[in-house]
Motif scaffolding. Structure first.
Motif, PDB file in Angstrom:
ATOM      1  N   VAL A 118       0.832  -1.201   0.000  1.00  0.00           N
ATOM      2  CA  VAL A 118       0.000   0.000   0.000  1.00  0.00           C
ATOM      3  C   VAL A 118       0.870   1.256   0.000  1.00  0.00           C
ATOM      4  CG1 VAL A 118      -1.689   1.325   1.336  1.00  0.00           C
ATOM      5  CG2 VAL A 118      -1.990  -1.135   1.039  1.00  0.00           C
ATOM      6  N   SER A 136      -6.821   5.299   3.370  1.00  0.00           N
ATOM      7  CA  SER A 136      -7.381   4.231   2.548  1.00  0.00           C
ATOM      8  C   SER A 136      -7.847   3.123   3.478  1.00  0.00           C
ATOM      9  CB  SER A 136      -6.337   3.672   1.587  1.00  0.00           C
ATOM     10  OG  SER A 136      -5.889   4.666   0.712  1.00  0.00           O
ATOM     11  N   LEU A 187     -10.896  -1.738  -1.870  1.00  0.00           N
ATOM     12  CA  LEU A 187     -10.096  -0.655  -1.318  1.00  0.00           C
ATOM     13  C   LEU A 187     -10.880   0.633  -1.486  1.00  0.00           C
ATOM     14  CD1 LEU A 187      -7.331   0.152  -0.107  1.00  0.00           C
ATOM     15  CD2 LEU A 187      -6.621   0.680  -2.432  1.00  0.00           C
ATOM     16  N   LEU A 238      -8.914  -0.876   3.500  1.00  0.00           N
ATOM     17  CA  LEU A 238      -8.968  -2.156   2.814  1.00  0.00           C
ATOM     18  C   LEU A 238     -10.030  -2.998   3.499  1.00  0.00           C
ATOM     19  CD1 LEU A 238      -7.722  -4.064   0.682  1.00  0.00           C
ATOM     20  CD2 LEU A 238      -6.290  -4.943   2.523  1.00  0.00           C
ATOM     21  N   ARG A 258       2.412   1.744  -3.461  1.00  0.00           N
ATOM     22  CA  ARG A 258       1.437   2.222  -4.446  1.00  0.00           C
ATOM     23  C   ARG A 258       1.105   3.690  -4.221  1.00  0.00           C
ATOM     24  NH1 ARG A 258       1.635  -1.276  -8.549  1.00  0.00           N
ATOM     25  NH2 ARG A 258       1.541  -3.371  -7.746  1.00  0.00           N
ATOM     26  N   ARG A 259       1.028   4.105  -2.971  1.00  0.00           N
ATOM     27  CA  ARG A 259       0.759   5.516  -2.684  1.00  0.00           C
ATOM     28  C   ARG A 259       1.892   6.403  -3.158  1.00  0.00           C
ATOM     29  NH1 ARG A 259      -1.539   5.460   3.435  1.00  0.00           N
ATOM     30  NH2 ARG A 259      -3.625   4.723   2.959  1.00  0.00           N
ATOM     31  N   PRO A 264      -6.190   0.698  -7.710  1.00  0.00           N
ATOM     32  CA  PRO A 264      -5.565  -0.444  -7.030  1.00  0.00           C
ATOM     33  C   PRO A 264      -5.440  -1.642  -7.965  1.00  0.00           C
ATOM     34  CG  PRO A 264      -7.835  -0.235  -6.347  1.00  0.00           C
ATOM     35  CD  PRO A 264      -7.549   0.909  -7.269  1.00  0.00           C
TER      36      PRO A 264
END
Length: 86
Positions: free
Chosen positions: A26, A74, A66, A76, A29-30, A37
């Motif tokens: 996570v 965020s 997500l 999940l 990816r941020r 996602p």
């Protein structure tokens, strides 16, 4: 014996290891600025494989979503429908 255990790495529980890996994914990816996602299908498959070690379930019984609430938040969501114990 306690002295030797000090130098050996301690084994982590699988749940804490999975949590750390998910946090890394996570965060990565941020930082990459990825808007969507794209890793969710693979994450769902990995979670399904782990659950199948303990319970026989179908892929339809696991849902992963997500939710982006703010720029820095965020959520999940993981829903697993477990079969009745027979």
């Amino acid at each position: 014996m306690a002295l030797l255990e000090f130098f050996r790495p301690k084994k982590q529980a699988s749940a804490s290891l999975a949590k750390e890996r998910l946090q890394i994914i996570v965060a990565e990816r941020r930082s990459a600025g990825s808007p969507g996602p794209s890793y969710l299908p693979q994450l769902k498959q990995d979670i399904l494989e782990v659950i199948r070690k303990y319970v026989d379930i179908a892929p339809e019984q696991v849902s992963v979503a997500l939710e982006q609430r703010d720029d820095d938040l965020s959520v999940l969501e993981l829903n697993v429908t477990l079969p009745d114990d027979k």
